[in-house]
Design an enzyme around this catalytic site. Structure first.
Site, PDB file in Angstrom:
ATOM      1  N   SER A 184       0.843  -1.203   0.000  1.00 27.20           N
ATOM      2  CA  SER A 184       0.000   0.000   0.000  1.00 27.20           C
ATOM      3  C   SER A 184       0.868   1.239   0.000  1.00 27.20           C
ATOM      4  O   SER A 184       2.031   1.194   0.441  1.00 27.20           O
ATOM      5  CB  SER A 184      -0.886   0.009   1.253  1.00 27.20           C
ATOM      6  OG  SER A 184      -1.552   1.243   1.396  1.00 27.20           O
ATOM      7  N   TYR A 197      -2.439  -1.099  10.705  1.00 29.83           N
ATOM      8  CA  TYR A 197      -2.540  -1.485   9.288  1.00 29.83           C
ATOM      9  C   TYR A 197      -1.314  -1.041   8.487  1.00 29.83           C
ATOM     10  O   TYR A 197      -0.728  -1.831   7.731  1.00 29.83           O
ATOM     11  CB  TYR A 197      -3.800  -0.866   8.682  1.00 29.83           C
ATOM     12  CG  TYR A 197      -3.928  -1.044   7.184  1.00 29.83           C
ATOM     13  CD1 TYR A 197      -4.453  -2.209   6.637  1.00 29.83           C
ATOM     14  CD2 TYR A 197      -3.521  -0.040   6.301  1.00 29.83           C
ATOM     15  CE1 TYR A 197      -4.572  -2.374   5.261  1.00 29.83           C
ATOM     16  CE2 TYR A 197      -3.625  -0.189   4.926  1.00 29.83           C
ATOM     17  CZ  TYR A 197      -4.154  -1.355   4.413  1.00 29.83           C
ATOM     18  OH  TYR A 197      -4.251  -1.513   3.047  1.00 29.83           O
TER      19      TYR A 197
HETATM   20  P1  NAD Z   1     -11.884  -5.539  -0.089  1.00 28.65           P
HETATM   21  O1  NAD Z   1     -12.621  -5.356   1.164  1.00 28.65           O
HETATM   22  O2  NAD Z   1     -12.674  -5.658  -1.323  1.00 28.65           O
HETATM   23  O3  NAD Z   1     -10.941  -6.805  -0.023  1.00 28.65           O
HETATM   24  C1  NAD Z   1     -10.339  -7.256   1.154  1.00 28.65           C
HETATM   25  C2  NAD Z   1     -10.707  -8.709   1.302  1.00 28.65           C
HETATM   26  O4  NAD Z   1      -9.920  -9.258   2.347  1.00 28.65           O
HETATM   27  C3  NAD Z   1     -12.142  -8.972   1.686  1.00 28.65           C
HETATM   28  O5  NAD Z   1     -12.984  -9.080   0.570  1.00 28.65           O
HETATM   29  C4  NAD Z   1     -12.040 -10.297   2.431  1.00 28.65           C
HETATM   30  O6  NAD Z   1     -12.443 -11.355   1.606  1.00 28.65           O
HETATM   31  C5  NAD Z   1     -10.557 -10.439   2.722  1.00 28.65           C
HETATM   32  N1  NAD Z   1     -10.316 -10.726   4.122  1.00 28.65           N
HETATM   33  C6  NAD Z   1     -10.256  -9.857   5.160  1.00 28.65           C
HETATM   34  N2  NAD Z   1     -10.040 -10.535   6.315  1.00 28.65           N
HETATM   35  C7  NAD Z   1      -9.958 -11.852   5.975  1.00 28.65           C
HETATM   36  C8  NAD Z   1      -9.737 -13.049   6.715  1.00 28.65           C
HETATM   37  N3  NAD Z   1      -9.542 -13.027   8.040  1.00 28.65           N
HETATM   38  N4  NAD Z   1      -9.740 -14.226   6.051  1.00 28.65           N
HETATM   39  C9  NAD Z   1      -9.929 -14.267   4.710  1.00 28.65           C
HETATM   40  N5  NAD Z   1     -10.131 -13.151   3.959  1.00 28.65           N
HETATM   41  C10 NAD Z   1     -10.136 -11.972   4.598  1.00 28.65           C
HETATM   42  O7  NAD Z   1     -10.852  -4.316  -0.178  1.00 28.65           O
HETATM   43  P2  NAD Z   1      -9.631  -4.019  -1.146  1.00 28.65           P
HETATM   44  O8  NAD Z   1      -9.369  -2.584  -0.961  1.00 28.65           O
HETATM   45  O9  NAD Z   1      -9.847  -4.552  -2.500  1.00 28.65           O
HETATM   46  O10 NAD Z   1      -8.443  -4.793  -0.444  1.00 28.65           O
HETATM   47  C11 NAD Z   1      -7.592  -5.671  -1.141  1.00 28.65           C
HETATM   48  C12 NAD Z   1      -6.149  -5.429  -0.726  1.00 28.65           C
HETATM   49  O11 NAD Z   1      -5.743  -4.148  -1.182  1.00 28.65           O
HETATM   50  C13 NAD Z   1      -5.916  -5.431   0.781  1.00 28.65           C
HETATM   51  O12 NAD Z   1      -4.730  -6.130   1.073  1.00 28.65           O
HETATM   52  C14 NAD Z   1      -5.736  -3.963   1.106  1.00 28.65           C
HETATM   53  O13 NAD Z   1      -4.933  -3.781   2.247  1.00 28.65           O
HETATM   54  C15 NAD Z   1      -5.063  -3.480  -0.154  1.00 28.65           C
HETATM   55  N6  NAD Z   1      -5.125  -2.036  -0.374  1.00 28.65           N
HETATM   56  C16 NAD Z   1      -6.307  -1.426  -0.608  1.00 28.65           C
HETATM   57  C17 NAD Z   1      -6.327  -0.049  -0.810  1.00 28.65           C
HETATM   58  C18 NAD Z   1      -7.630   0.695  -1.063  1.00 28.65           C
HETATM   59  O14 NAD Z   1      -7.600   1.925  -1.115  1.00 28.65           O
HETATM   60  N7  NAD Z   1      -8.744   0.050  -1.253  1.00 28.65           N
HETATM   61  C19 NAD Z   1      -5.136   0.678  -0.800  1.00 28.65           C
HETATM   62  C20 NAD Z   1      -3.948   0.015  -0.563  1.00 28.65           C
HETATM   63  C21 NAD Z   1      -3.947  -1.352  -0.364  1.00 28.65           C
END
Ligand code: NAD
Ligand code: MG
Length: 290
Positions: A184, A197
């Site tokens: 991230s 986080y």
């Molecule tokens: P999202 O909520 O769509 O996806 C995150 C997923 O993590 C959830 O759908 C869930 O299935 C899974 N998850 C959480 N806890 C879990 C557990 N205990 N067991 C199994 N699965 C679990 O959100 P996203 O933003 O698409 O996140 C995807 C990745 O991107 C993450 O690693 C997040 O940290 C990273 N990220 C997101 C952003 C943003 O702005 N959205 C920015 C930087 C990094």
């Protein structure tokens, strides 16, 4: 990028909204673009097999759909309460003529993380691609209120599960396999309210570089993607401060949040044979955050 991708939804303010963690993509307004119709594949992952965590929604979902567009079969993990989002993804992937298996379960559980890999292997044989996109993010403005339980859950989900999954997958990953983690912008520019986080994301980035050195001699490439602000359930299910939702992403050079489908290209590239000489790298996809 396809002209069909709707980016205009990101230039207006988002409506205030919140859901219980982990949230459902289908209930978001606007619904994020998962690339089902906007992503155009070019057979860059033909005959490949991918395990994708967080595959029900957000970035993992867009990656799963893009991989199917590119000719790969996929095994998706997510939490049981996200079954309805996962079923939507399954439908899209099947409509693209690819094989898909859903394996819900909690990655905080080491035994489950191992079982996920075993179920994938019994479904499609040895995988070539491991995409680690699951993540937990809960905003907490005051360290005095940051609970031990939240820290343990955030580190177990974001960091420990990576080690468990990679350990379980390694006996099945041959030369030219690709492991892709998700760090991230928070790894380098932590927000004050994401103490736990942001630390996990720095750990993931560091671990990616470490493992790339350890696994290079086996021909396994280990890379990462570093998203900036992306419109996903994570953000409206406690990951972002509620007052930041309407203007989410406007502090980037491009002046808007990204759509999950805009991340897919980086994950496709890193998994593809075009990236055969790239390891120990992190690709920023962040709209130009400075
Ligand atoms: P999202 O909520 O769509 O996806 C995150 C997923 O993590 C959830 O759908 C869930 O299935 C899974 N998850 C959480 N806890 C879990 C557990 N205990 N067991 C199994 N699965 C679990 O959100 P996203 O933003 O698409 O996140 C995807 C990745 O991107 C993450 O690693 C997040 O940290 C990273 N990220 C997101 C952003 C943003 O702005 N959205 C920015 C930087 C990094
Ligand atoms: Mg989800």
């Amino acid at each position: 990028m396809s002209e069909k991708m709707n980016l205009s939804q990101n230039s207006a303010n988002y409506p205030n909204q919140s859901q219980e963690e982990p949230g459902l993509q289908s209930l978001m307004s606007p619904v994020p673009d998962d690339g089902a119709t906007s992503y155009i594949g070019h057979e860059r992952l033909k005959y490949k097999k991918a395990i994708i965590t967080g595959g029900d929604s957000g970035i993992g979902r867009a990656v799963a759909i893009a991989y199917a567009h590119e000719g790969a079969d996929v095994v998706l993990n997510y939490l049981p309460e996200e079954e309805s989002d996962a079923q939507e993804v399954k439908g899209v992937i099947q409509s693209l003529g690819r094989e898909v298996k859903l394996v819900p379960g909690d990655l905080k559980d080491e035994a489950f993380s191992k079982r996920l890999v075993e179920e994938a292997v019994s479904f499609f044989g040895d995988p070539n691609i491991l995409v680690l996109a699951a993540g937990k993010q809960q905003a907490e403005v005051d360290i005095a209120s940051l609970s031990t339980q939240q820290m343990q859950d955030t580190y177990a989900t974001n960091v420990f599960s990576l080690v468990w999954l990679i350990k379980a997958a390694l006996p099945h990953l041959g030369p030219n396999s690709s492991i892709i983690t998700t760090n991230s912008i928070q790894a380098d520019q932590p927000s004050p309210f994401l103490v736990d986080y942001a630390g996990t994301k720095a750990a993931i980035k560091n671990m990616t570089f470490s493992l790339s050195k350890q696994l290079a001699s086996r021909g396994i490439r280990v890379n990462s993607v570093a998203p900036g602000p992306i419109w996903t359930p994570l953000q409206i299910a406690g990951g972002q401060l509620q007052e930041n939702i309407p203007s989410f992403g406007k502090n980037t050079l491009l002046g808007r949040a990204g759509e999950p489908a805009e991340l897919a290209g980086a994950y496709v590239f890193l998994a593809s044979d075009e990236a055969s000489y790239i390891t120990g790298e992190s690709i920023n996809v962040n709209g130009g955050v400075r």
